[in-house]
Design a protein around this motif. Structure first.
Motif, PDB file in Angstrom:
ATOM      1  N   LEU A  92       0.840  -1.194   0.000  1.00  0.00           N
ATOM      2  CA  LEU A  92       0.000   0.000   0.000  1.00  0.00           C
ATOM      3  C   LEU A  92       0.878   1.249   0.000  1.00  0.00           C
ATOM      4  O   LEU A  92       1.845   1.340   0.757  1.00  0.00           O
ATOM      5  CB  LEU A  92      -0.916   0.022   1.218  1.00  0.00           C
ATOM      6  CG  LEU A  92      -1.976  -1.066   1.274  1.00  0.00           C
ATOM      7  CD1 LEU A  92      -2.777  -0.947   2.560  1.00  0.00           C
ATOM      8  CD2 LEU A  92      -2.891  -1.013   0.075  1.00  0.00           C
ATOM      9  N   GLY A  93       0.566   2.182  -0.863  1.00  0.00           N
ATOM     10  CA  GLY A  93       1.328   3.419  -0.969  1.00  0.00           C
ATOM     11  C   GLY A  93       2.416   3.393  -2.028  1.00  0.00           C
ATOM     12  O   GLY A  93       2.924   4.445  -2.409  1.00  0.00           O
ATOM     13  N   ASP A  94       2.802   2.202  -2.482  1.00  0.00           N
ATOM     14  CA  ASP A  94       3.812   2.111  -3.544  1.00  0.00           C
ATOM     15  C   ASP A  94       3.306   2.776  -4.815  1.00  0.00           C
ATOM     16  O   ASP A  94       2.107   2.790  -5.096  1.00  0.00           O
ATOM     17  CB  ASP A  94       4.134   0.654  -3.870  1.00  0.00           C
ATOM     18  CG  ASP A  94       5.019  -0.013  -2.830  1.00  0.00           C
ATOM     19  OD1 ASP A  94       5.477   0.677  -1.905  1.00  0.00           O
ATOM     20  OD2 ASP A  94       5.230  -1.234  -2.954  1.00  0.00           O
ATOM     21  N   ARG A 128      -0.654   4.282  -8.210  1.00  0.00           N
ATOM     22  CA  ARG A 128      -0.409   4.154  -6.782  1.00  0.00           C
ATOM     23  C   ARG A 128      -1.258   3.013  -6.236  1.00  0.00           C
ATOM     24  O   ARG A 128      -2.451   2.924  -6.521  1.00  0.00           O
ATOM     25  CB  ARG A 128      -0.768   5.441  -6.051  1.00  0.00           C
ATOM     26  CG  ARG A 128      -0.496   5.351  -4.545  1.00  0.00           C
ATOM     27  CD  ARG A 128      -0.675   6.669  -3.905  1.00  0.00           C
ATOM     28  NE  ARG A 128       0.206   7.584  -4.612  1.00  0.00           N
ATOM     29  CZ  ARG A 128       0.830   8.596  -4.070  1.00  0.00           C
ATOM     30  NH1 ARG A 128       0.649   8.870  -2.818  1.00  0.00           N
ATOM     31  NH2 ARG A 128       1.612   9.374  -4.779  1.00  0.00           N
ATOM     32  N   ILE A 129      -0.649   2.149  -5.429  1.00  0.00           N
ATOM     33  CA  ILE A 129      -1.360   1.045  -4.799  1.00  0.00           C
ATOM     34  C   ILE A 129      -2.136   1.618  -3.614  1.00  0.00           C
ATOM     35  O   ILE A 129      -1.548   2.183  -2.696  1.00  0.00           O
ATOM     36  CB  ILE A 129      -0.385  -0.048  -4.304  1.00  0.00           C
ATOM     37  CG1 ILE A 129       0.584  -0.473  -5.395  1.00  0.00           C
ATOM     38  CG2 ILE A 129      -1.155  -1.218  -3.715  1.00  0.00           C
ATOM     39  CD1 ILE A 129      -0.048  -1.076  -6.607  1.00  0.00           C
ATOM     40  N   THR A 130      -3.469   1.489  -3.655  1.00  0.00           N
ATOM     41  CA  THR A 130      -4.291   2.104  -2.610  1.00  0.00           C
ATOM     42  C   THR A 130      -4.952   1.112  -1.671  1.00  0.00           C
ATOM     43  O   THR A 130      -5.102   1.395  -0.497  1.00  0.00           O
ATOM     44  CB  THR A 130      -5.385   2.993  -3.224  1.00  0.00           C
ATOM     45  OG1 THR A 130      -6.182   2.209  -4.106  1.00  0.00           O
ATOM     46  CG2 THR A 130      -4.775   4.170  -3.968  1.00  0.00           C
ATOM     47  N   GLN A 131      -5.390  -0.027  -2.165  1.00  0.00           N
ATOM     48  CA  GLN A 131      -5.989  -1.035  -1.295  1.00  0.00           C
ATOM     49  C   GLN A 131      -6.128  -2.331  -2.065  1.00  0.00           C
ATOM     50  O   GLN A 131      -6.206  -2.327  -3.284  1.00  0.00           O
ATOM     51  CB  GLN A 131      -7.346  -0.602  -0.762  1.00  0.00           C
ATOM     52  CG  GLN A 131      -8.457  -0.588  -1.803  1.00  0.00           C
ATOM     53  CD  GLN A 131      -9.777  -0.143  -1.213  1.00  0.00           C
ATOM     54  OE1 GLN A 131      -9.815   0.776  -0.423  1.00  0.00           O
ATOM     55  NE2 GLN A 131     -10.836  -0.804  -1.588  1.00  0.00           N
ATOM     56  N   PRO A 132      -6.164  -3.451  -1.339  1.00  0.00           N
ATOM     57  CA  PRO A 132      -6.372  -4.721  -2.036  1.00  0.00           C
ATOM     58  C   PRO A 132      -7.793  -4.802  -2.581  1.00  0.00           C
ATOM     59  O   PRO A 132      -8.707  -4.188  -2.040  1.00  0.00           O
ATOM     60  CB  PRO A 132      -6.156  -5.773  -0.957  1.00  0.00           C
ATOM     61  CG  PRO A 132      -5.923  -5.063   0.312  1.00  0.00           C
ATOM     62  CD  PRO A 132      -5.969  -3.602   0.078  1.00  0.00           C
ATOM     63  N   ARG A 133      -7.936  -5.527  -3.645  1.00  0.00           N
ATOM     64  CA  ARG A 133      -9.253  -5.738  -4.227  1.00  0.00           C
ATOM     65  C   ARG A 133     -10.036  -6.721  -3.357  1.00  0.00           C
ATOM     66  O   ARG A 133      -9.485  -7.690  -2.861  1.00  0.00           O
ATOM     67  CB  ARG A 133      -9.095  -6.292  -5.634  1.00  0.00           C
ATOM     68  CG  ARG A 133     -10.404  -6.390  -6.335  1.00  0.00           C
ATOM     69  CD  ARG A 133     -10.200  -6.897  -7.747  1.00  0.00           C
ATOM     70  NE  ARG A 133     -11.507  -7.011  -8.327  1.00  0.00           N
ATOM     71  CZ  ARG A 133     -11.944  -6.299  -9.342  1.00  0.00           C
ATOM     72  NH1 ARG A 133     -11.148  -5.454  -9.912  1.00  0.00           N
ATOM     73  NH2 ARG A 133     -13.154  -6.449  -9.790  1.00  0.00           N
ATOM     74  N   GLU A 134     -11.321  -6.458  -3.172  1.00  0.00           N
ATOM     75  CA  GLU A 134     -12.202  -7.348  -2.414  1.00  0.00           C
ATOM     76  C   GLU A 134     -13.339  -7.804  -3.316  1.00  0.00           C
ATOM     77  O   GLU A 134     -13.845  -7.024  -4.118  1.00  0.00           O
ATOM     78  CB  GLU A 134     -12.776  -6.617  -1.206  1.00  0.00           C
ATOM     79  CG  GLU A 134     -11.736  -6.197  -0.206  1.00  0.00           C
ATOM     80  CD  GLU A 134     -12.325  -5.451   0.972  1.00  0.00           C
ATOM     81  OE1 GLU A 134     -13.552  -5.507   1.170  1.00  0.00           O
ATOM     82  OE2 GLU A 134     -11.563  -4.817   1.697  1.00  0.00           O
ATOM     83  N   PRO A 135     -13.742  -9.062  -3.185  1.00  0.00           N
ATOM     84  CA  PRO A 135     -14.848  -9.533  -4.012  1.00  0.00           C
ATOM     85  C   PRO A 135     -16.152  -8.848  -3.609  1.00  0.00           C
ATOM     86  O   PRO A 135     -16.398  -8.601  -2.435  1.00  0.00           O
ATOM     87  CB  PRO A 135     -14.906 -11.030  -3.733  1.00  0.00           C
ATOM     88  CG  PRO A 135     -14.248 -11.201  -2.406  1.00  0.00           C
ATOM     89  CD  PRO A 135     -13.236 -10.095  -2.296  1.00  0.00           C
TER      90      PRO A 135
END
Length: 66
Positions: A27-29, A39-46
């Motif tokens: 996160l944040g990368d 920018r990586i903000t959050q993991p994907r959720e189903p």
């Protein structure tokens, strides 16, 4: 649970990258592709429809735990 190969885009992915491993991103990368900065903000959720598409009520839970 069963092993099944899913076609690209089956889960609604918006972006596919070669040579970038999910395990190496946090996160944040930021990924800089010249004119594009991601920018990586959050993991994907189903979403709620995932269970119906997969055909069993524990699909989302199994995905989150894997």
């Amino acid at each position: 649970m069963f092993e099944e190969h899913l076609a690209p885009g089956f889960l609604g992915e918006n972006l596919s990258l070669q040579g970038v491993l999910e395990a190496d991103l946090f996160l944040g990368d930021c990924l800089d592709f010249g004119d594009v900065l991601l920018r990586i903000t959050q993991p994907r959720e189903p979403c709620g429809k995932f269970n119906a598409v997969m055909g069993y009520k524990e699909a989302a839970k199994d995905m989150m735990q894997s």
